[in-house]
Structures are given as structure tokens and as C-alpha cells.
Design an enzyme around this catalytic site. Sequence first.
Site, PDB file in Angstrom:
ATOM      1  N   SER A 151      41.477  30.236  37.974  1.00 31.12           N
ATOM      2  CA  SER A 151      41.910  30.177  39.369  1.00 31.12           C
ATOM      3  C   SER A 151      41.488  31.384  40.199  1.00 31.12           C
ATOM      4  CB  SER A 151      43.442  30.040  39.426  1.00 31.12           C
ATOM      5  OG  SER A 151      44.063  31.176  38.851  1.00 31.12           O
ATOM      6  N   LYS A 152      40.848  32.369  39.588  1.00 34.09           N
ATOM      7  CA  LYS A 152      40.446  33.573  40.311  1.00 34.09           C
ATOM      8  C   LYS A 152      39.241  33.269  41.215  1.00 34.09           C
ATOM      9  CE  LYS A 152      43.533  35.965  38.080  1.00 34.09           C
ATOM     10  NZ  LYS A 152      44.799  36.332  38.729  1.00 34.09           N
TER      11      LYS A 152
END
Length: 372
Positions: free
Chosen positions: A183-184
Site C-alpha cells: 500500500s506504500k
Amino acid sequence: MQFIDLQTQYHLIQPQLMARLTNVLECGQYVMGAEVAELERKLAEFVGVDYCITMSSGTDALLAALLALEIQAGDEVITTAFSFIATAEVISLIGAVPVFVDIDPATYNIAPALIAQAITPKTKAIMPVSLYGQCYAIEAVNQIAATHHLPVIEDGAQSFGAVFNGKKSCGLTTIGCTSFFPSKPLGCYGDGGACFTNDANLALALTQIRNHGQEHRYYHSRVGINGRLDTLQAAVLLAKLEQFPDEVKQRAVIGQRYSDLFQQHGAYSTNQAYTGVLTPYIAPENHSVYAQYTIQIDERQSVITALEQQGIPTAIHYPLPLTQQPALMQYSANGSVPNSDYAATRVLSLPMHPYLTSADQERIVNAVIAAC
């Protein structure tokens, strides 16, 4: 609607991604394959530093940084009270003491003036976090560190690609660390991370630490960890890195569009009177990658419920400051953190990714305003 859309990105990079993965599978070198070294060269060039040492996670990157700086049990490391637990967890794991400092209420990042007040003879490092995709107050914190001859470890897990005065996050301190969790801003398809530095001795230490402290085969000159990045994840990141500069630009557009839409309804980005929504404040010297687009609101749970009923996902980053986490309560006596306490009760993250459409943003903003 998805909170983070990884599928659209996957379809865009599918040909080069599959070619990269196939090459690893055909070569069969799944640990420390050629892709790892290639990725490290390209990441170091992107950040603008001499060395990048990839790691198995962002957490291991922070842990390796502390070990490379020879932080010992009983040493104090000053850090923020408002972050994911990994920031303080690694300090505690090596027997050191996390000293929590409150945040600047405008940026959610560590307050520099409070760092100076927290320094003692036991202080051995400062670990600020570049939260939500915006670099912390680099110049102020680095000046304090230089005055007291302390190294700085940037926890840039949420800020890879962000810029401070023309220089990129993770290349601004003694050691910069980031995460490649899916999710970064730049994420792989599992866990991954990296450390960045211009110091050759630290780079050597980090390289050894991630491989059980090994200097050469079966000769271990220091105690280390199993912190290697998988070759398959390196291949994923190489494919994604080609698209990443464009995604950083798009994140800035989408973040600004959110703020513009909210401001049309009377919301503000500083602590003025506002109509129930406080939008992110980005310092003039910063370019955020908006790892999250996080607002402050009254009656948070009712807003979450109203958005859920319309199929709009949300998240809270973070519902508790680190001083209130049960695993870290023994360190909470360092001092009060009222800004962190207050933010934890009010912050709400909205869907944010490079492929979020303007129509979806308008729908989200209208739903938030209606629920406030």
C-alpha cells in the site's frame, strides 16, 4: 470503490512485470539475485545517494539502521508519539528506550523544539517520521542533531518519492529508511524495504547486518538479521519503478484536487474556523506523495458509518498514539503528548492512489461534507 487501487496499476505494467518475474523464475536465483543489485543501483540514483541497501521490510530497515549505528540497550532514541508501532517497536526490540515527543498539529510530524528539550546524555539518535507522505521539518531537526552530534534516521515508510527543498526523502539524513509494503507509494507484492545513506562504513554495516552479519561466506563479524529482500520482490519493484515518477506527479494532482474540493465547501488546511473538515497542510518547502490523504473531523464514527453506507472505504492512521499502545506503556512516562492524543481521536484517511478519478473524488468529498 477501493481504498488503494493496485489492480489498475497491475494491468498497466503487466507486460514488463511478467517479463521481470519470468526472468527470475528461469534463472532460479530467488535470494540475492541480479535484480536486487539492479534495484539498489536504480533506487540510489532515484533518491540521490551513494548507497541503497534493500531489506525484507520497512521494519527491518529501521532495525538494521539502529544496529548499524550501534545503538545499545539503555540508550535513548527520540521519536514521534504519532506513528505506526514499527517506529518505536524496533527501538524497544534492541533494548533501547524510545523517548516520545509530540507532533506539530499542522503537519502531524515531530515538533523540533520538543526534540531539543528531550535530549539527555543517554540520547544516541533521533528517529523522526515523514508521516502521510510529507517530509518532517528536515532543517530544524538536522540542525538540532548536528549541534548535539546525533545521527538521524528518517522513517520514510510513507514518504518515498516526497521532496524537501529539491531533495528526496530518504536522502536527507544519516540513514533514510522506507517500506515497500503493497500500500506504500512504491510497493511490492509482499514485504520489502530499504536503507539509504552516503556513508560507506554504514552501507557496509547495513549490507552485513541484513545477511546475518556475514562479512564473507560463513564468516560473521557482527550479529545481524535475516533481512534480505526476495529477488521476486525486487523484480516487481523494478517494473513498478518505471511508472513511479508519473505516479508521484499524479498523487500531487489528486491530493491538491481533494483539498480544492473541500475548500469549496469551506474547509481549511490550518487550524482556523472550518465547516467540520480540516484538510492536510503541506509546508511550502515540501512536495508530498500523499501516502494517505488524511483529514480531521468531528464525530468521526458517524462519518465513517455514513461513508460505508455509500460504499466508500476509510481508514484511521492512527487511532492511538504510541504512548497509549499497551506494548509501549512502560515508556509513556516521558511526558504528555496532547497534540498526538487529539489527532488520534479525529484523523480519517480517505481513498488515495494515483488512479483515483475526479468523479470519485467529488463523490467522496460530497459524502464527507454531507455527513459532517
